[in-house]
Design a protein around this motif. Structure first.
Motif, PDB file in Angstrom:
ATOM      1  N   UNK A 150       0.871  -1.170   0.000  1.00 25.79           N
ATOM      2  CA  UNK A 150       0.000   0.000   0.000  1.00 25.79           C
ATOM      3  C   UNK A 150       0.907   1.219   0.000  1.00 25.79           C
ATOM      4  N   UNK A 151       0.873   2.008  -1.045  1.00 25.69           N
ATOM      5  CA  UNK A 151       1.841   3.099  -1.214  1.00 25.69           C
ATOM      6  C   UNK A 151       3.257   2.561  -1.018  1.00 25.69           C
ATOM      7  N   UNK A 152       3.470   1.340  -1.461  1.00 30.96           N
ATOM      8  CA  UNK A 152       4.804   0.756  -1.379  1.00 30.96           C
ATOM      9  C   UNK A 152       5.172   0.182  -0.024  1.00 30.96           C
ATOM     10  N   UNK A 153       4.275   0.293   0.955  1.00 32.39           N
ATOM     11  CA  UNK A 153       4.558  -0.244   2.295  1.00 32.39           C
ATOM     12  C   UNK A 153       3.863  -1.601   2.428  1.00 32.39           C
ATOM     13  N   UNK A 154       4.599  -2.585   2.921  1.00 34.15           N
ATOM     14  CA  UNK A 154       4.005  -3.913   3.023  1.00 34.15           C
ATOM     15  C   UNK A 154       3.023  -3.982   4.198  1.00 34.15           C
ATOM     16  N   UNK A 155       1.813  -4.431   3.906  1.00 29.61           N
ATOM     17  CA  UNK A 155       0.779  -4.564   4.942  1.00 29.61           C
ATOM     18  C   UNK A 155       0.452  -6.046   5.074  1.00 29.61           C
ATOM     19  N   UNK A 156       0.475  -6.526   6.298  1.00 30.55           N
ATOM     20  CA  UNK A 156       0.155  -7.934   6.509  1.00 30.55           C
ATOM     21  C   UNK A 156      -1.362  -8.104   6.516  1.00 30.55           C
ATOM     22  N   UNK A 157      -1.853  -9.029   5.715  1.00 26.25           N
ATOM     23  CA  UNK A 157      -3.305  -9.243   5.649  1.00 26.25           C
ATOM     24  C   UNK A 157      -3.779 -10.015   6.877  1.00 26.25           C
ATOM     25  N   UNK A 158      -4.855  -9.517   7.479  1.00 29.21           N
ATOM     26  CA  UNK A 158      -5.430 -10.186   8.656  1.00 29.21           C
ATOM     27  C   UNK A 158      -6.917 -10.413   8.423  1.00 29.21           C
ATOM     28  N   UNK A 159      -7.261 -11.224   7.442  1.00 23.19           N
ATOM     29  CA  UNK A 159      -8.675 -11.402   7.100  1.00 23.19           C
ATOM     30  C   UNK A 159      -9.471 -12.046   8.235  1.00 23.19           C
ATOM     31  N   UNK A 160      -8.771 -12.734   9.135  1.00 28.97           N
ATOM     32  CA  UNK A 160      -9.471 -13.397  10.258  1.00 28.97           C
ATOM     33  C   UNK A 160     -10.289 -12.395  11.072  1.00 28.97           C
ATOM     34  N   UNK A 161      -9.867 -11.140  11.062  1.00 33.01           N
ATOM     35  CA  UNK A 161     -10.578 -10.127  11.852  1.00 33.01           C
ATOM     36  C   UNK A 161     -12.011  -9.923  11.379  1.00 33.01           C
ATOM     37  N   UNK A 162     -12.302 -10.370  10.162  1.00 29.94           N
ATOM     38  CA  UNK A 162     -13.650 -10.185   9.606  1.00 29.94           C
ATOM     39  C   UNK A 162     -14.589 -11.331   9.938  1.00 29.94           C
ATOM     40  N   UNK A 163     -14.033 -12.459  10.374  1.00 34.66           N
ATOM     41  CA  UNK A 163     -14.888 -13.623  10.577  1.00 34.66           C
ATOM     42  C   UNK A 163     -15.351 -14.178   9.239  1.00 34.66           C
ATOM     43  N   UNK A 164     -16.429 -14.958   9.285  1.00 35.15           N
ATOM     44  CA  UNK A 164     -16.916 -15.647   8.077  1.00 35.15           C
ATOM     45  C   UNK A 164     -17.691 -14.675   7.187  1.00 35.15           C
ATOM     46  N   UNK A 165     -17.008 -13.991   6.298  1.00 34.95           N
ATOM     47  CA  UNK A 165     -17.676 -12.984   5.459  1.00 34.95           C
ATOM     48  C   UNK A 165     -18.625 -13.637   4.452  1.00 34.95           C
ATOM     49  N   UNK A 166     -19.631 -12.867   4.061  1.00 39.18           N
ATOM     50  CA  UNK A 166     -20.595 -13.329   3.055  1.00 39.18           C
ATOM     51  C   UNK A 166     -19.988 -13.120   1.663  1.00 39.18           C
ATOM     52  N   UNK A 167     -20.006 -14.178   0.848  1.00 33.00           N
ATOM     53  CA  UNK A 167     -19.523 -14.026  -0.539  1.00 33.00           C
ATOM     54  C   UNK A 167     -20.664 -14.012  -1.542  1.00 33.00           C
ATOM     55  N   UNK A 168     -21.833 -14.538  -1.146  1.00 32.44           N
ATOM     56  CA  UNK A 168     -23.037 -14.389  -1.987  1.00 32.44           C
ATOM     57  C   UNK A 168     -24.175 -14.104  -1.030  1.00 32.44           C
ATOM     58  N   UNK A 169     -24.867 -13.021  -1.294  1.00 31.33           N
ATOM     59  CA  UNK A 169     -25.941 -12.617  -0.388  1.00 31.33           C
ATOM     60  C   UNK A 169     -27.238 -13.322  -0.740  1.00 31.33           C
ATOM     61  N   UNK A 170     -28.177 -13.284   0.205  1.00 30.61           N
ATOM     62  CA  UNK A 170     -29.493 -13.864  -0.091  1.00 30.61           C
ATOM     63  C   UNK A 170     -30.109 -13.173  -1.300  1.00 30.61           C
ATOM     64  N   UNK A 171     -29.926 -11.860  -1.390  1.00 34.42           N
ATOM     65  CA  UNK A 171     -30.595 -11.085  -2.435  1.00 34.42           C
ATOM     66  C   UNK A 171     -29.663 -10.651  -3.558  1.00 34.42           C
ATOM     67  N   UNK A 172     -28.407 -11.047  -3.510  1.00 33.83           N
ATOM     68  CA  UNK A 172     -27.478 -10.670  -4.586  1.00 33.83           C
ATOM     69  C   UNK A 172     -26.523 -11.839  -4.796  1.00 33.83           C
ATOM     70  N   UNK A 173     -26.270 -12.183  -6.053  1.00 33.19           N
ATOM     71  CA  UNK A 173     -25.511 -13.408  -6.344  1.00 33.19           C
ATOM     72  C   UNK A 173     -24.028 -13.329  -6.016  1.00 33.19           C
ATOM     73  N   UNK A 174     -23.535 -12.167  -5.673  1.00 35.43           N
ATOM     74  CA  UNK A 174     -22.126 -12.067  -5.267  1.00 35.43           C
ATOM     75  C   UNK A 174     -22.006 -10.878  -4.336  1.00 35.43           C
TER      76      UNK A 174
END
Ligand code: GLU
Length: 279
Positions: free
Chosen positions: A156-180
């Motif tokens: 990010x602007x050339x600075x390395x950022x460690x990804x911590x997706x666990x902080x989001x928990x089980x994210x929705x990838x397809x919604x009830x009302x939207x296919x993605x």
């Protein structure tokens, strides 16, 4: 390599000055390097997207003098591509159907909060025989997905950022009302369009943790990110459509000269009353 950037508005209202700053950054980044600047319409939210706002977006960008390369891409025309990626993730056992309503999740008092609100408590994670004839979303089994992907980072602007997706928990990838979900569609589209550099507001910085994970799971390249500071108004409020920020259409109606406006923005000068948020 010549960069490819994009502006990817959701047609949920008219554009405001914050959008102009974002589009200008992406546009100029590409133009200064002999690259391409693309326009993608993120119109998969059936409740909020309106076709008339697409016309408004086009009108506003042309008023600013920002021309994009190639055809406009509409997310609503790419649903089969999102469905295919969902099938692939399902095939790897990384998704599960979730029948919970927002109220169910809100009622789970113990739910800690992540960057996008309450972290899903996992109620549907291990249902023995889910009834797929009932309305359901598809969630990513985050612990499993993160373990499979291993440590990840992005620049990010050339600075390395460690990804911590666990902080989001089980994210929705397809919604009830939207296919993605936004997360899935944006990740797939940036890769499909060969986007090398993403300039967008810091309000989407946190989402990048999830996007980086999806890139790893789906074997997609990771663009360089340039999250920029957000504009605030005289009251120190972040510009957002729902807060009735003055639109570019209103500036135009008031007789603003677009060339002078864009030249000022390029010098880092904002119209009176606006400033850039620190955080
Ligand atoms: N469609 C999103 C929005 O209008 C922006 C997506 C992105 O730039 O990644 O907020």
């Amino acid at each position: 390599m010549q960069p490819v950037t994009r502006f990817a508005p959701s047609p949920t209202g008219r554009l405001h000055l914050g959008h102009a700053v974002s589009a200008l950054l992406a546009h100029d980044f590409a133009r200064e390097r002999d690259g391409s600047f693309l326009l993608r319409i993120e119109d998969i939210d059936p409740g909020r997207s309106r076709a008339e706002h697409v016309d408004g977006i086009i009108e506003d960008l042309l008023w600013l003098g920002l021309e994009w390369d190639g055809e406009l891409v509409y997310q609503s025309e790419r649903l089969p591509i999102y469905a295919e990626a969902l099938e692939r993730l399902k095939g790897e056992g990384l998704l599960y159907p979730c029948f919970c309503t927002r109220a169910d999740i809100a009622a789970s008092v113990s739910a800690p909060h992540g960057p996008e609100g309450a972290i899903y408590p996992g109620t549907c994670r291990h249902l023995a025989s889910p009834d797929l004839s009932r309305a359901h979303a598809w969630r990513l089994d985050m612990a499993k997905a993160a373990a499979l992907a291993g440590p990840l980072s992005w620049a990010d602007h050339g600075v390395e950022i460690r990804a911590e997706p666990e902080r989001f928990g089980d994210v929705v990838l397809a919604r009830k009302d939207a296919p993605a979900s936004y997360h899935l569609a944006v990740t797939l589209d940036d890769a499909a369009q060969g986007v090398t550099d993403i300039a967008r507001g810091r309000d989407l910085f946190a989402a990048t943790h999830v996007h980086r994970l999806l890139q790893a799971l789906l074997g997609l390249p990771t663009p360089a990110y340039h999250h920029h500071r957000l504009l605030t108004d005289a009251a120190g409020e972040r510009l957002a459509k729902r807060r009735q920020a003055p639109t570019l259409a209103a500036l135009r109606a008031d007789g603003t000269n677009p060339e002078a406006l864009v030249a000022a923005l390029r010098r880092g000068e904002l119209p009176a009353g606006y400033s850039l948020a620190e955080a």
